[in-house]
Design a protein around this motif. Structure first.
Motif, mmCIF file in Angstrom:
data_model
loop_
_atom_site.group_PDB
_atom_site.id
_atom_site.type_symbol
_atom_site.label_atom_id
_atom_site.label_comp_id
_atom_site.label_asym_id
_atom_site.label_seq_id
_atom_site.Cartn_x
_atom_site.Cartn_y
_atom_site.Cartn_z
ATOM 1 N N GLY A 189 0.792 -1.223 0.000
ATOM 2 C CA GLY A 189 0.000 0.000 0.000
ATOM 3 C C GLY A 189 0.823 1.271 0.000
ATOM 4 O O GLY A 189 0.549 2.203 -0.768
ATOM 5 N N LEU A 190 1.838 1.351 0.829
ATOM 6 C CA LEU A 190 2.657 2.567 0.879
ATOM 7 C C LEU A 190 3.474 2.760 -0.383
ATOM 8 O O LEU A 190 3.750 3.895 -0.768
ATOM 9 N N ALA A 191 3.848 1.677 -1.046
ATOM 10 C CA ALA A 191 4.610 1.794 -2.292
ATOM 11 C C ALA A 191 3.775 2.480 -3.372
ATOM 12 O O ALA A 191 4.324 3.019 -4.338
ATOM 13 N N GLN A 192 2.451 2.485 -3.203
ATOM 14 C CA GLN A 192 1.567 3.157 -4.155
ATOM 15 C C GLN A 192 1.705 4.682 -4.086
ATOM 16 O O GLN A 192 1.180 5.388 -4.936
ATOM 17 N N ALA A 193 2.433 5.190 -3.105
ATOM 18 C CA ALA A 193 2.665 6.630 -2.996
ATOM 19 C C ALA A 193 3.611 7.121 -4.089
ATOM 20 O O ALA A 193 3.834 8.324 -4.219
ATOM 21 N N GLY A 194 4.184 6.227 -4.854
ATOM 22 C CA GLY A 194 5.023 6.596 -5.996
ATOM 23 C C GLY A 194 6.241 7.404 -5.597
ATOM 24 O O GLY A 194 6.960 7.048 -4.666
ATOM 25 N N ASP A 195 6.463 8.511 -6.295
ATOM 26 C CA ASP A 195 7.665 9.310 -6.069
ATOM 27 C C ASP A 195 7.720 9.958 -4.693
ATOM 28 O O ASP A 195 8.800 10.300 -4.223
ATOM 29 N N PHE A 196 6.583 10.133 -4.023
ATOM 30 C CA PHE A 196 6.617 10.669 -2.655
ATOM 31 C C PHE A 196 7.425 9.750 -1.752
ATOM 32 O O PHE A 196 8.064 10.192 -0.816
ATOM 33 N N LEU A 197 7.399 8.457 -2.064
ATOM 34 C CA LEU A 197 8.171 7.479 -1.313
ATOM 35 C C LEU A 197 9.494 7.166 -2.008
ATOM 36 O O LEU A 197 10.548 7.180 -1.380
ATOM 37 N N LEU A 198 9.446 6.891 -3.305
ATOM 38 C CA LEU A 198 10.646 6.444 -4.019
ATOM 39 C C LEU A 198 11.762 7.486 -4.026
ATOM 40 O O LEU A 198 12.932 7.143 -3.849
ATOM 41 N N GLU A 199 11.423 8.745 -4.239
ATOM 42 C CA GLU A 199 12.458 9.785 -4.339
ATOM 43 C C GLU A 199 13.280 9.888 -3.056
ATOM 44 O O GLU A 199 14.514 9.827 -3.114
ATOM 45 N N PRO A 200 12.655 10.023 -1.862
ATOM 46 C CA PRO A 200 13.510 10.101 -0.667
ATOM 47 C C PRO A 200 14.266 8.806 -0.377
ATOM 48 O O PRO A 200 15.410 8.858 0.074
ATOM 49 N N VAL A 201 13.664 7.657 -0.657
ATOM 50 C CA VAL A 201 14.382 6.398 -0.418
ATOM 51 C C VAL A 201 15.603 6.319 -1.328
ATOM 52 O O VAL A 201 16.702 5.998 -0.874
ATOM 53 N N ARG A 202 15.431 6.633 -2.600
ATOM 54 C CA ARG A 202 16.572 6.597 -3.533
ATOM 55 C C ARG A 202 17.668 7.578 -3.115
ATOM 56 O O ARG A 202 18.853 7.239 -3.111
ATOM 57 N N ARG A 203 17.267 8.790 -2.785
ATOM 58 C CA ARG A 203 18.244 9.833 -2.429
ATOM 59 C C ARG A 203 19.033 9.437 -1.181
ATOM 60 O O ARG A 203 20.261 9.480 -1.165
ATOM 61 N N TYR A 204 18.319 9.032 -0.125
ATOM 62 C CA TYR A 204 19.009 8.704 1.121
ATOM 63 C C TYR A 204 19.780 7.393 1.017
ATOM 64 O O TYR A 204 20.844 7.252 1.618
ATOM 65 N N LEU A 205 19.276 6.443 0.248
ATOM 66 C CA LEU A 205 20.010 5.190 0.086
ATOM 67 C C LEU A 205 21.354 5.459 -0.578
ATOM 68 O O LEU A 205 22.383 4.957 -0.130
#
Length: 187
Positions: A135-151
């Motif tokens: 369900g949270l992965a459905q947030a798209g870039d709101f989730l993916l962008e910070p995860v990618r940047r911080y990772l």
């Protein structure tokens, strides 16, 4: 792809590790419990009895708690103040996920916590990708962008730019049957 990590983000946090095309089960079938890696020593109480587990920060319940805490501590304007309740779903956060709002800051903190644990998992397993599902992965870039940047910031230098963070391509309604079928097929 033969080496990856799968993370399911929902009311809890599920995960699995695949190396050389094989799911890693461990000797007791419990390998891959990324949700119970401690990311904040002495942090939030987890249902497992420990404190500071990743799941208490990056599950749907965890992000709600983070946003509520941010709104309680700060006066940052947010449309979320008027719409969120204990029954809110991850979709309810989208409207407040722009700029400096509590929703945007919540997803940023969320991305930091998840990236911290993923960076450690990458150092141990060296995957080609991390897939996010649920369900949270459905947030798209709101989730993916910070995860990618911080990772990318938290990874050992040899892994930077070499590990993809991708949304799962498996339709949610088919996930259980596809997973069960894959286990039967492998046997």
């Amino acid at each position: 792809m033969r080496d990856f990590i799968m993370v399911t983000l929902g009311t809890g946090l599920g995960s699995g590790f695949v190396a050389g095309g094989q799911v890693i089960y461990g000797h007791d079938g419990m390998a891959g419990e990324l949700g119970h890696v401690v990311v904040e020593p002495g942090g939030r109480q987890c249902g497992c009895g420990r404190r500071g587990c990743l799941e208490t920060y990056v599950s749907a319940t965890g992000i709600k708690r983070t946003v509520f805490e941010l709104m309680a501590r700060e006066t940052v304007p947010s449309v979320l103040r008027d719409v969120l309740s204990a029954d809110s779903t991850p979709d309810d956060y989208r409207g407040g996920a722009e700029g400096r709002s509590a929703g945007a800051r919540g997803f940023s903190l969320y991305g930091q916590m998840l990236a911290r644990a993923l960076a450690d998992a990458v150092a141990v397993t060296s995957p080609e990708a991390v897939f996010l599902f649920g369900g949270l992965a459905q947030a798209g870039d709101f989730l993916l962008e910070p995860v990618r940047r911080y990772l990318d910031e938290k990874l050992l230098y040899v892994y930077r730019g070499n590990v993809k963070v991708l949304p799962s391509g498996i339709p949610a309604q088919n996930a259980a049957i596809l997973g069960a079928s894959a286990l039967v097929w492998a046997e």
